[in-house]
Design a protein around this motif. Structure first.
Motif, PDB file in Angstrom:
ATOM      1  N   CYS A   1       5.932  11.876   2.240  1.00  0.00           N
ATOM      2  CA  CYS A   1       5.812  13.473   2.655  1.00  0.00           C
ATOM      3  C   CYS A   1       4.694  13.626   3.659  1.00  0.00           C
ATOM      4  O   CYS A   1       4.840  13.282   4.742  1.00  0.00           O
ATOM      5  CB  CYS A   1       5.740  14.328   1.383  1.00  0.00           C
ATOM      6  N   LEU A   2       3.753  14.276   3.382  1.00  0.00           N
ATOM      7  CA  LEU A   2       2.453  14.501   4.235  1.00  0.00           C
ATOM      8  C   LEU A   2       2.092  12.980   4.688  1.00  0.00           C
ATOM      9  O   LEU A   2       1.684  12.903   5.960  1.00  0.00           O
ATOM     10  CB  LEU A   2       1.427  15.377   3.648  1.00  0.00           C
ATOM     11  N   GLY A   3       2.099  12.208   4.001  1.00  0.00           N
ATOM     12  CA  GLY A   3       1.767  10.798   4.248  1.00  0.00           C
ATOM     13  C   GLY A   3       2.438  10.390   5.700  1.00  0.00           C
ATOM     14  O   GLY A   3       1.884   9.716   6.325  1.00  0.00           O
ATOM     15  N   MET A   4       3.965  10.789   5.463  1.00  0.00           N
ATOM     16  CA  MET A   4       4.693  10.232   6.709  1.00  0.00           C
ATOM     17  C   MET A   4       4.148  10.913   7.770  1.00  0.00           C
ATOM     18  O   MET A   4       4.279  10.556   8.969  1.00  0.00           O
ATOM     19  CB  MET A   4       6.266  10.424   6.162  1.00  0.00           C
ATOM     20  N   VAL A  49       0.887  -1.084   0.001  1.00  0.00           N
ATOM     21  CA  VAL A  49      -0.034  -0.021  -0.064  1.00  0.00           C
ATOM     22  C   VAL A  49       0.887   1.221  -0.222  1.00  0.00           C
ATOM     23  O   VAL A  49       1.799   1.375   0.778  1.00  0.00           O
ATOM     24  CB  VAL A  49      -0.992   0.106   1.080  1.00  0.00           C
ATOM     25  N   LEU A  50       0.390   2.254  -0.674  1.00  0.00           N
ATOM     26  CA  LEU A  50       1.310   3.442  -1.010  1.00  0.00           C
ATOM     27  C   LEU A  50       0.371   4.632  -0.411  1.00  0.00           C
ATOM     28  O   LEU A  50      -0.817   4.681  -0.897  1.00  0.00           O
ATOM     29  CB  LEU A  50       1.916   3.921  -2.245  1.00  0.00           C
ATOM     30  N   PHE A  51       0.939   5.323   0.692  1.00  0.00           N
ATOM     31  CA  PHE A  51      -0.160   6.442   1.147  1.00  0.00           C
ATOM     32  C   PHE A  51       0.587   7.769   0.752  1.00  0.00           C
ATOM     33  O   PHE A  51       1.688   8.148   1.334  1.00  0.00           O
ATOM     34  CB  PHE A  51       0.050   6.019   2.854  1.00  0.00           C
ATOM     35  N   PRO A  52       0.204   8.412  -0.453  1.00  0.00           N
ATOM     36  CA  PRO A  52       1.017   9.564  -0.871  1.00  0.00           C
ATOM     37  C   PRO A  52       0.652  10.671  -0.055  1.00  0.00           C
ATOM     38  O   PRO A  52      -0.093  10.760   0.951  1.00  0.00           O
ATOM     39  CB  PRO A  52       0.567   9.878  -2.195  1.00  0.00           C
ATOM     40  N   GLY A  53       1.020  11.991  -0.188  1.00  0.00           N
ATOM     41  CA  GLY A  53       0.736  13.091   0.574  1.00  0.00           C
ATOM     42  C   GLY A  53       1.264  14.527  -0.007  1.00  0.00           C
ATOM     43  O   GLY A  53       2.551  14.810   0.209  1.00  0.00           O
ATOM     44  N   VAL A  54       0.341  15.438  -0.216  1.00  0.00           N
ATOM     45  CA  VAL A  54       0.780  16.757  -0.408  1.00  0.00           C
ATOM     46  C   VAL A  54      -0.441  17.623   0.116  1.00  0.00           C
ATOM     47  O   VAL A  54      -1.394  17.115  -0.328  1.00  0.00           O
ATOM     48  CB  VAL A  54       1.245  17.200  -1.896  1.00  0.00           C
ATOM     49  N   GLY A  55      -0.223  18.765   1.013  1.00  0.00           N
ATOM     50  CA  GLY A  55      -1.363  19.083   1.478  1.00  0.00           C
ATOM     51  C   GLY A  55      -0.989  19.797   2.806  1.00  0.00           C
ATOM     52  O   GLY A  55       0.008  19.692   3.380  1.00  0.00           O
ATOM     53  N   GLU A  56      -2.225  19.983   3.601  1.00  0.00           N
ATOM     54  CA  GLU A  56      -2.085  20.421   5.000  1.00  0.00           C
ATOM     55  C   GLU A  56      -2.658  19.408   5.915  1.00  0.00           C
ATOM     56  O   GLU A  56      -3.460  18.774   5.727  1.00  0.00           O
ATOM     57  CB  GLU A  56      -2.821  21.835   4.999  1.00  0.00           C
ATOM     58  N   ALA A  57      -2.066  19.300   7.155  1.00  0.00           N
ATOM     59  CA  ALA A  57      -2.425  18.357   7.860  1.00  0.00           C
ATOM     60  C   ALA A  57      -3.798  18.105   8.598  1.00  0.00           C
ATOM     61  O   ALA A  57      -4.334  17.096   8.498  1.00  0.00           O
ATOM     62  CB  ALA A  57      -1.238  18.380   9.260  1.00  0.00           C
ATOM     63  N   SER A  58      -4.212  19.240   9.002  1.00  0.00           N
ATOM     64  CA  SER A  58      -5.464  19.178   9.695  1.00  0.00           C
ATOM     65  C   SER A  58      -6.598  18.889   8.726  1.00  0.00           C
ATOM     66  O   SER A  58      -7.445  17.942   8.969  1.00  0.00           O
ATOM     67  CB  SER A  58      -5.937  20.530  10.655  1.00  0.00           C
ATOM     68  N   THR A  59      -6.727  19.629   7.559  1.00  0.00           N
ATOM     69  CA  THR A  59      -7.942  19.263   6.774  1.00  0.00           C
ATOM     70  C   THR A  59      -7.730  17.718   6.052  1.00  0.00           C
ATOM     71  O   THR A  59      -8.617  16.984   5.776  1.00  0.00           O
ATOM     72  CB  THR A  59      -7.889  20.224   5.552  1.00  0.00           C
ATOM     73  N   THR A  60      -6.504  17.307   5.809  1.00  0.00           N
ATOM     74  CA  THR A  60      -6.223  16.039   5.386  1.00  0.00           C
ATOM     75  C   THR A  60      -6.482  14.897   6.333  1.00  0.00           C
ATOM     76  O   THR A  60      -7.195  13.934   6.185  1.00  0.00           O
ATOM     77  CB  THR A  60      -4.907  15.701   4.895  1.00  0.00           C
ATOM     78  N   MET A  61      -6.022  14.961   7.883  1.00  0.00           N
ATOM     79  CA  MET A  61      -6.735  14.207   8.849  1.00  0.00           C
ATOM     80  C   MET A  61      -8.106  14.151   8.893  1.00  0.00           C
ATOM     81  O   MET A  61      -8.618  13.183   9.009  1.00  0.00           O
ATOM     82  CB  MET A  61      -5.987  14.701  10.092  1.00  0.00           C
ATOM     83  N   ALA A  62      -8.768  15.287   8.828  1.00  0.00           N
ATOM     84  CA  ALA A  62     -10.284  15.472   8.804  1.00  0.00           C
ATOM     85  C   ALA A  62     -10.906  14.382   7.805  1.00  0.00           C
ATOM     86  O   ALA A  62     -11.856  13.858   8.076  1.00  0.00           O
ATOM     87  CB  ALA A  62     -10.609  16.909   8.885  1.00  0.00           C
ATOM     88  N   TYR A  63     -10.447  14.661   6.708  1.00  0.00           N
ATOM     89  CA  TYR A  63     -10.799  14.076   5.363  1.00  0.00           C
ATOM     90  C   TYR A  63     -10.761  12.454   5.659  1.00  0.00           C
ATOM     91  O   TYR A  63     -11.597  11.687   5.438  1.00  0.00           O
ATOM     92  CB  TYR A  63     -10.136  14.551   4.138  1.00  0.00           C
ATOM     93  N   LEU A  64      -9.552  12.088   6.236  1.00  0.00           N
ATOM     94  CA  LEU A  64      -9.182  10.489   6.437  1.00  0.00           C
ATOM     95  C   LEU A  64     -10.115  10.010   7.512  1.00  0.00           C
ATOM     96  O   LEU A  64     -10.553   8.957   7.179  1.00  0.00           O
ATOM     97  CB  LEU A  64      -7.879  10.311   6.708  1.00  0.00           C
ATOM     98  N   ARG A  65     -10.522  10.976   8.333  1.00  0.00           N
ATOM     99  CA  ARG A  65     -11.454  10.159   9.641  1.00  0.00           C
ATOM    100  C   ARG A  65     -12.590  10.216   9.098  1.00  0.00           C
ATOM    101  O   ARG A  65     -13.418   9.238   9.426  1.00  0.00           O
ATOM    102  CB  ARG A  65     -11.351  11.444  10.967  1.00  0.00           C
ATOM    103  N   ASP A  66     -13.059  11.415   8.371  1.00  0.00           N
ATOM    104  CA  ASP A  66     -14.522  11.105   7.707  1.00  0.00           C
ATOM    105  C   ASP A  66     -14.685   9.931   6.768  1.00  0.00           C
ATOM    106  O   ASP A  66     -15.648   9.149   7.061  1.00  0.00           O
ATOM    107  CB  ASP A  66     -14.725  12.426   6.775  1.00  0.00           C
TER     108      ASP A  66
END
Lengths: 252, 194
Positions: B77-80, B42-59
């Motif tokens: 990146c942000l994924g890490m 599984v690859l978990f990429p990431g470019v963006g801002e932490a709080s909105t991205t975490m909120a999206y993932l939780r949702d």
């Protein structure tokens, strides 16, 4: 240690690179993907693709070219040319571009910098400034250097940083095409007054000019077009030379 | 092998998928929990801002899915950063796979933030191909994970930080392998071999 970056710039018109390209080891010098791939293999640190197509219709095809570039090129690249809204930028970044550069539209509407920075993050917004000295003042020009404006280089660069630009790409129109070296004095001043990286552009003619841009101009990166396209300065030799002069560059 | 890229609002999904394509890897881009859980890697990429991205993932409950994965997972990146416990970026509680906190770079000695460009890697353990030692990778980030017991490569900027980490089946890199030329390809190949 973070390295100084060498950035070849390709002008694109109707999906093809323009300005002469004089390579023996490339099949089709007009193909931006092939030329970009060659530069990436030679050790370029980033690439800039500027779309200079005249009509909006031709610009629409640019996103599909960007996708093709992203598919083949394994280093970061910036795209620009005619970008004037958030809606222009989204498809370019979705296609795989890492950054976009804006110029005339930001002069006309400085809020564009804020909007793009909020929407996509400062790290992917490059503000390009074309300026030439008029009555001893570095005067910003738009539309490929055709139109002088009221804006001055240093105050405009500072304003752009405050509005959320992530990098400044400064082209000295007085140096561009002269092959007499980069505009090291204003570059040094930009370094002193800004907290964001500055890319030097305009005037590259020899390997020594890059040393000056990095040492005197304190630039974070240096961009050039024709000297790379015509093979007058070759990227691997340039980087070896910079390294021998104790400039920190990426060797591959 | 079934390879999955987790689909969410990350800015670099296209670039990551092109990088896998260049390596000849077949993959699926999905946010379907079952499909992710069935994947071999599984690859978990990431470019963006932490709080909105975490909120999206939780949702989407993807945070639980990722945390409970048993197969090799690579965060980029942000994924890490989201795999850590907490990020200073808008005071965000993250997934906590790594117990570390993500910190904001404080500018020092004319070193600018974000840390953007090519910087070299010093390997400290394990999963990364030894040929990567002292090679350059492409970074774009304002926040970093301090060096810790899970660090597998160190880069120095303002202070030494974790360029790569590894804990159990979780692997992570701060830089962008999809944009890091040959070094990036070696990193992705290293992950394919774990």
């Amino acid at each position: 240690m973070l390295t100084k970056r060498i950035i070849p710039c390709l002008d694109i018109k109707d999906g093809r690179t323009v300005k002469g390209v004089n390579f023996v080891n490339i099949r089709d010098a007009g193909d931006p993907v092939e030329l970009g791939t060659l530069y990436a293999q030679q050790g370029a640190d980033e690439l800039v693709f500027l779309d200079i197509s005249a009509t909006n219709e031709q610009r629409k095809t640019f996103a599909s070219l960007v996708r093709d570039i992203a598919r083949h090129i394994n280093i970061p690249f910036t795209v620009g040319g005619g970008i004037s809204s958030v809606a222009d930028v989204a498809p370019l970044l979705e296609a795989g571009a890492d950054k976009v550069s804006i110029n005339s539209a930001a002069v006309r509407n400085p809020n564009l910098i804020d909007e793009l920075s909020r929407a996509f993050g400062a790290q992917c917004i490059v503000l390009a400034i074309d300026a030439r000295k008029i009555d001893n003042l570095w005067t910003v020009h738009t539309h490929g250097g055709k139109n002088p404006t009221d804006k001055k280089l240093f105050s405009w660069a500072k304003e752009a940083q405050e509005r959320g630009a992530g990098e400044i790409l400064f082209t000295s129109m007085d140096h561009d095409g002269t092959k007499s070296g980069f505009a090291n004095d204003p570059l040094g001043k930009l370094y002193e007054m800004l907290q964001i990286p500055v890319i030097a552009s305009g005037g590259a003619g020899t390997k020594e000019h890059f040393i000056d841009a990095f040492v005197l101009g304190k630039a974070d990166a240096a961009l050039a077009a024709s000297i790379f396209h015509f093979g007058e300065v070759k990227i691997p030799e340039l980087k070896s030379f910079l390294k021998s002069k104790e400039i920190n560059v990426r060797m591959n | 092998m079934k390879f999955v890229i987790i689909k969410y609002n990350a800015g670099n999904i296209q670039s990551v998928s092109f990088a896998l394509e260049r390596l000849g890897i077949d993959f699926t881009i999905t946010d379907n929990a079952e499909e992710i859980m069935k994947a071999d890697k599984v690859l978990f990429p990431g470019v963006g801002e932490a709080s909105t991205t975490m909120a999206y993932l939780r949702d989407k409950k993807l945070d639980q899915v990722i945390t409970n994965l048993k197969q090799p997972v690579l965060g980029i990146c942000l994924g890490m950063q989201l795999m850590c416990k907490y990020s200073e970026e808008n005071n965000t509680d993250c997934m906590g796979i790594f117990g570390e906190s993500v910190k904001l770079f404080i500018p020092k000695d004319n070193l600018k933030v974000p840390h953007m460009g090519w910087n070299n890697l010093t390997l400290s353990s394990g999963w990364l191909d030894p040929a990567i030692e002292n090679q350059f990778a492409y970074f774009v980030h304002s926040y970093y994970v301090p060096v810790n017991s899970y660090t597998s490569a160190i880069t120095e900027y303002i202070n030494p930080f974790s360029a790569a980490m590894h804990k159990d089946n979780f692997y992570a890199v701060q830089f962008h392998p999809e944009k890091s030329a040959k070094t990036g390809e070696l990193v992705l190949k290293s992950f394919l071999k774990v």
